[in-house]
Design a protein around this motif. Structure first.
Motif, mmCIF file in Angstrom:
data_model
loop_
_atom_site.group_PDB
_atom_site.id
_atom_site.type_symbol
_atom_site.label_atom_id
_atom_site.label_comp_id
_atom_site.label_asym_id
_atom_site.label_seq_id
_atom_site.Cartn_x
_atom_site.Cartn_y
_atom_site.Cartn_z
ATOM 1 N N PRO A 125 52.558 30.037 32.388
ATOM 2 C CA PRO A 125 52.829 31.259 33.125
ATOM 3 C C PRO A 125 53.354 32.405 31.888
ATOM 4 O O PRO A 125 54.393 32.243 31.731
ATOM 5 C CB PRO A 125 54.085 30.711 33.952
ATOM 6 C CG PRO A 125 54.493 29.608 33.296
ATOM 7 C CD PRO A 125 53.337 28.894 32.494
ATOM 8 N N THR A 179 45.504 36.779 36.779
ATOM 9 C CA THR A 179 45.528 35.742 37.952
ATOM 10 C C THR A 179 44.802 36.747 39.115
ATOM 11 O O THR A 179 44.126 36.284 39.889
ATOM 12 C CB THR A 179 46.812 35.586 38.429
ATOM 13 O OG1 THR A 179 47.596 34.705 37.381
ATOM 14 C CG2 THR A 179 46.757 34.508 39.831
ATOM 15 N N PRO A 185 50.080 37.950 35.802
ATOM 16 C CA PRO A 185 49.484 38.377 37.023
ATOM 17 C C PRO A 185 48.343 39.143 36.888
ATOM 18 O O PRO A 185 47.432 39.040 37.913
ATOM 19 C CB PRO A 185 50.810 39.402 37.372
ATOM 20 C CG PRO A 185 51.975 38.768 36.791
ATOM 21 C CD PRO A 185 51.398 38.419 35.636
ATOM 22 N N ILE A 210 54.463 35.491 37.772
ATOM 23 C CA ILE A 210 54.129 34.366 38.148
ATOM 24 C C ILE A 210 55.459 33.339 38.360
ATOM 25 O O ILE A 210 55.260 32.509 39.302
ATOM 26 C CB ILE A 210 53.519 33.564 36.616
ATOM 27 C CG1 ILE A 210 52.404 34.519 36.481
ATOM 28 C CG2 ILE A 210 53.078 32.146 37.226
ATOM 29 C CD1 ILE A 210 51.306 34.687 37.415
#
Length: 249
Positions: A67, A46, A43, A72
């Motif tokens: 991931p 991201t 995360p 995620i």
């Protein structure tokens, strides 16, 4: 694509750890295959890609993004496009080492501090005796030393290059030097995985993993290297990530 789910603009793979390992195995065994750049994104990465233009460009050029974080997986589930499981850098590294032990692959390890690098490679040699150690170098090198390291990697021609310089620095470093490292078959960042393999950092107990609380274990018990953000500061990205993905939904 059916085998991917887009979360905040990042196309995450839906492949399991076993499927990802098989994909990389096929690529390494293909004599005509070029460099395969895999990114393990959580995360925090991201979220960072939302404001970091270079990072977005790197993500867009990667061959596969897996991931590396329960956040995620949960976000994908909320979107109605479930991901079967996390594929962490640590688990993928162990899986490739096991496969490499059968295949006789060569690995080059770049990153972490000198002592940890030495101890991690020693442990890998003990556990995976058929793996070839093409080379290793700590991650605290100067710009003057960088060209020698790149030359060393090029001459070693490892099947797998493991970067342990932290994210997103590892991927940015590769992006900058990608053309000069074309002889490498597979490359990806593993965060603090070498710290765990060396014994410097303890792996989260099984119950923490079962409850998807490995991040909390790292937050409470893992040391932070000099120059890195505090883990508490880094974890502040999690609620922001949850908010962004819920708003986007």
């Amino acid at each position: 694509m059916k085998d991917k789910v887009c979360i905040l603009g990042v196309p995450f793979s839906k492949l399991t750890l076993e499927q990802t390992t098989s994909l990389l195995d096929e690529h390494i065994m293909d004599a005509q295959g070029g460099m395969f750049h895999l990114i393990t994104a959580n995360p925090e990465i991201t979220l960072a890609s939302q404001t970091d233009e270079q990072l977005r460009e790197i993500i867009g050029s990667a061959d596969l993004i897996v991931p590396d974080g329960i956040g995620i997986v949960m976000a994908a589930r909320r979107q109605g496009e479930p991901i079967p499981e996390r594929v962490t850098g640590y688990d993928l590294l162990l899986s490739l080492l096991a496969q490499g032990n059968e295949r006789g692959w060569s690995f080059y390890f770049l990153g972490t501090d000198e002592l940890t690098s030495v101890q991690a490679v020693e442990q890998i040699t003990l556990r995976y005796p058929q793996v070839k150690i093409a080379g290793r170098h700590h991650g605290f090198f100067t710009l003057e030393e960088e060209s020698d390291i790149i030359t060393d990697i090029r001459q070693a021609k490892p099947e797998v290059l493991i970067l342990a310089m932290g994210a997103p620095y590892s991927d940015k470093w590769l992006y900058k030097n990608k053309e000069e490292l074309r002889g490498v078959k597979v490359v990806f960042g593993v965060g603090g995985s070498l710290d765990v393999i060396s014994g410097k950092v303890k792996l989260a107990p099984a119950i923490w993993k079962k409850l998807n609380l490995e991040w909390a274990h790292r937050l409470l018990f893992s040391p932070v290297a000099k120059g890195q953000k505090s883990r508490w500061r880094r974890q502040s990205a999690l609620p922001k990530f949850v908010f962004r993905t819920m708003i986007r939904k």
